[in-house]
Scaffold this motif. Structure first.
Motif, mmCIF file in Angstrom:
data_model
loop_
_atom_site.group_PDB
_atom_site.id
_atom_site.type_symbol
_atom_site.label_atom_id
_atom_site.label_comp_id
_atom_site.label_asym_id
_atom_site.label_seq_id
_atom_site.Cartn_x
_atom_site.Cartn_y
_atom_site.Cartn_z
ATOM 1 N N TRP A 97 -3.347 6.325 0.681
ATOM 2 C CA TRP A 97 -2.729 6.603 1.981
ATOM 3 C C TRP A 97 -3.380 5.731 3.043
ATOM 4 O O TRP A 97 -4.608 5.630 3.113
ATOM 5 N N HIS A 98 -2.521 5.122 3.901
ATOM 6 C CA HIS A 98 -3.001 4.300 5.003
ATOM 7 C C HIS A 98 -2.268 4.710 6.280
ATOM 8 O O HIS A 98 -1.086 5.087 6.223
ATOM 9 N N PRO A 99 -2.920 4.640 7.425
ATOM 10 C CA PRO A 99 -2.301 5.105 8.663
ATOM 11 C C PRO A 99 -1.008 4.396 9.035
ATOM 12 O O PRO A 99 -0.168 4.971 9.735
ATOM 13 N N ASP A 100 -0.826 3.157 8.568
ATOM 14 C CA ASP A 100 0.372 2.411 8.965
ATOM 15 C C ASP A 100 1.577 2.687 8.070
ATOM 16 O O ASP A 100 2.662 2.150 8.293
ATOM 17 N N LEU A 101 1.430 3.512 7.059
ATOM 18 C CA LEU A 101 2.547 3.810 6.157
ATOM 19 C C LEU A 101 3.444 4.889 6.757
ATOM 20 O O LEU A 101 2.962 5.846 7.364
ATOM 21 N N PRO A 102 4.767 4.787 6.572
ATOM 22 C CA PRO A 102 5.671 5.835 7.051
ATOM 23 C C PRO A 102 5.488 7.121 6.241
ATOM 24 O O PRO A 102 5.001 7.107 5.110
#
Length: 263
Positions: A97-102
């Motif tokens: 999980w990364h903050p920029d993923l929808p």
């Protein structure tokens, strides 16, 4: 002395006696201990040593490892609790999980991770110092876990984490880590951290400990875990720890049982 005065004096003495009972037979405070081993599924010999630890160890399996599914099945068959060790930023890989993923992509990766680790009863974060500080994503994660009747362990890789706070907000079964055993991988440092964990349990009533399948950690655990009972420590399964803490934050993680993330 008049009878009324005598009766009054006796009542006062009786009150004093009730105010200071004899506590010589009082039971000592319980001290509960729960152990999680992270980063499993990568190395079969080390995984096997973790599986063989003599007690209700919780085994956190990384979904993007070569032996994830096979090891999860072995652990379940052995009666151990399996959880998904979910990669989160700055961790990388197809499940991370990364903050920029929808949000839809985060859900897709979550579903894939749960499928990769059969028999998982819950989840904790692998790394995640950036991701666990994201309120919207953490709220979504806790909702998804609740819908599946899974619990969450906040590994607390950052003081800014809001993961446990979001779990608490919806009543999701969860706990937070108190002590890491092996940030420093020397026999002396790992042994000292175990003593820190024991002292924490005796002071606060419980401790949630996370270690890794490093040889130095496994050597120490194989030697010392059988001695917990003699040290006044009850090693309990993670579900029992969740019930024991009743979704309340420990003093180091919040105030009056409520989580208070720090910037």
């Amino acid at each position: 002395m008049p009878l009324r005065a005598v009766l009054l004096a006796l009542c006062c003495l009786s009150g004093l006696a009730h105010a200071a009972p004899d506590n010589s037979d009082a039971k000592p405070r319980k001290a509960y201990f729960t152990l999680i081993i992270d980063d499993l599924g990568q190395n079969q010999p080390r995984d096997s040593r973790a599986l063989a630890l003599p007690g209700p160890v919780t085994l956190a399996v990384m979904p993007d490892t070569p032996h994830a599914a096979d090891f999860a099945r072995q652990a379940h068959k052995a009666g151990k609790t399996v959880i998904v060790h979910m990669p989160m930023d700055p961790a990388t890989g197809p499940f991370a999980w990364h903050p920029d993923l929808p949000m839809d992509e985060l859900r897709t990766r979550l579903q894939a991770a749960l499928k990769a680790v059969p028999y998982a009863a819950g989840m904790n974060n692998h790394e995640g110092s950036k991701m666990t500080s994201q309120p919207e994503a953490m709220a979504m994660l806790m909702g998804e876990l609740q819908a599946r009747s899974l619990f969450f362990v906040d590994s607390r890789t950052s003081a800014a984490t809001v993961a446990a706070a979001k779990a608490q907000a919806i009543g999701l079964a969860h706990v937070s880590r108190d002590v890491f055993l092996d940030d420093v991988r020397t026999p002396e440092a790992v042994a000292k951290q175990l003593q820190t964990a024991i002292a924490h349990a005796k002071k606060f009533g419980s401790v949630v400990v996370i270690g890794h399948p490093y040889p130095v950690t496994l050597d120490m655990l194989e030697r010392e875990l059988p001695n917990l009972k003699a040290n006044g420590i009850d090693w309990i399964p993670i579900r029992q720890m969740i019930a024991q803490r009743a979704n309340r934050a420990m003093p180091a993680h919040g105030k009056d049982g409520t989580y208070t993330p720090r910037p």
